[in-house]
Design an enzyme around this catalytic site. Structure first.
Site, PDB file in Angstrom:
ATOM      1  N   ASP A  99       0.863  -1.158   0.000  1.00 30.16           N
ATOM      2  CA  ASP A  99       0.000   0.000   0.000  1.00 30.16           C
ATOM      3  C   ASP A  99       0.920   1.235   0.000  1.00 30.16           C
ATOM      4  OD1 ASP A  99      -2.383   1.564   0.353  1.00 30.16           O
ATOM      5  OD2 ASP A  99      -1.888   1.723   2.476  1.00 30.16           O
ATOM      6  N   ASP A 112      -0.326   5.050   1.102  1.00 32.70           N
ATOM      7  CA  ASP A 112      -0.668   6.016   2.145  1.00 32.70           C
ATOM      8  C   ASP A 112      -0.781   5.325   3.503  1.00 32.70           C
ATOM      9  OD1 ASP A 112      -1.318   8.557   0.465  1.00 32.70           O
ATOM     10  OD2 ASP A 112      -2.326   6.911  -0.570  1.00 32.70           O
ATOM     11  N   ASP A 151      -1.661  -0.714   6.501  1.00 33.70           N
ATOM     12  CA  ASP A 151      -1.863  -0.035   7.780  1.00 33.70           C
ATOM     13  C   ASP A 151      -3.326   0.119   8.140  1.00 33.70           C
ATOM     14  OD1 ASP A 151      -2.513   3.336   7.385  1.00 33.70           O
ATOM     15  OD2 ASP A 151      -2.188   2.035   5.661  1.00 33.70           O
TER      16      ASP A 151
END
Length: 252
Positions: free
Chosen positions: A17, A19, A177
């Site tokens: 990922d 961001d 995250d």
């Protein structure tokens, strides 16, 4: 509690990922939502900031401001985020270095072992990589690349397939995250390493991450083995490791 007994796993490829995983863009994204909502009394920017982390911007706008869910408009709005608010973004410690190390691995057919699968648009993701002076992987999946965004597994399933590791017996790791991204990674049959950047470690564990780390400063990339078509990830410090992660480690 942080555990300092290293976990070493053999993997075929890694999917990242962006961001919250490679760059902490949350302050920038938050400012974007606040600006977007200034002239929309019905739009609760703070609520959207709270619930939409890991979503595609288009999906958030379609839910909370559907009149503005126009693909070209959303692309333009999101692409402006690094330009307007990029000064608020910072690298996730260790993440760019791990990406560079995997990019540097040499395979006999000269194929890369790492890909990006982000909910961000292409324009925004490219600008984040430029800000970090980080080479983009050849497989670069963005919001425009998929018909269904996270938490649907399509971004990571596409990443597995485009790297050549769609079969279930191939070991692919996802770095994430957010709850939507962790679910997407798990549903794509990947081992998920959760980074406690935007959520605390217990929450990231609760999302279902197999290994939880504060950042990637304690993660090492070991050399590529052409015979097995794998390389090693060594996680030197972590706060949680699932049975699945420990089982993979026992096979390394």
């Amino acid at each position: 509690m942080t555990v300092s007994e290293p976990i070493v796993i053999n993997i075929n490829a890694a999917l990242f990922d962006v961001d919250g995983t490679i760059i902490d863009s949350s302050p920038s994204i938050a400012e974007f939502w606040r600006e977007f909502g200034k002239d929309k009394p019905y739009f609760d920017a703070e609520h959207v900031i709270h619930v939409s982390h890991g979503w595609r911007t288009f999906d958030a706008i379609a839910k909370f401001a559907p009149d503005f869910a126009i693909p070209e408009l959303v692309k333009e709005l999101e692409g402006s985020v690094p330009d307007k608010f990029g000064q608020k973004a910072v690298e996730i410690p260790g993440s760019p270095n791990v990406v560079r190390q995997i990019l540097a691995l040499k395979t006999p057919d000269n194929k890369q072992k790492v890909a990006v699968a982000t909910s961000g648009t292409y324009d925004m993701a490219v600008k984040w990589f430029k800000l970090m002076n980080l080479e983009r992987p050849e497989v670069f999946i963005t919001a425009e690349s998929v018909s269904k965004g996270k938490p649907h597994p399509e971004p990571y399933l596409q990443g597995r397939e485009r790297l050549g590791y769609k079969d279930a017996d191939k070991k692919v790791v996802v770095f994430e995250d957010a709850p939507a991204g962790v679910k997407a990674g798990k549903d794509a049959d990947c081992l998920v390493i959760g980074i406690a950047s935007n959520f605390d470690a217990e929450k990231v564990k609760g999302f279902g991450a197999d290994i939880v780390v504060p950042d990637l400063t304690k993660v090492e990339v070991k050399g590529y083995d052409a015979e097995t078509d794998t390389f090693k990830l060594q996680i030197n410090e972590y706060t949680h490791a699932s049975e699945a992660a420990l089982k993979l480690a026992s096979q390394a």
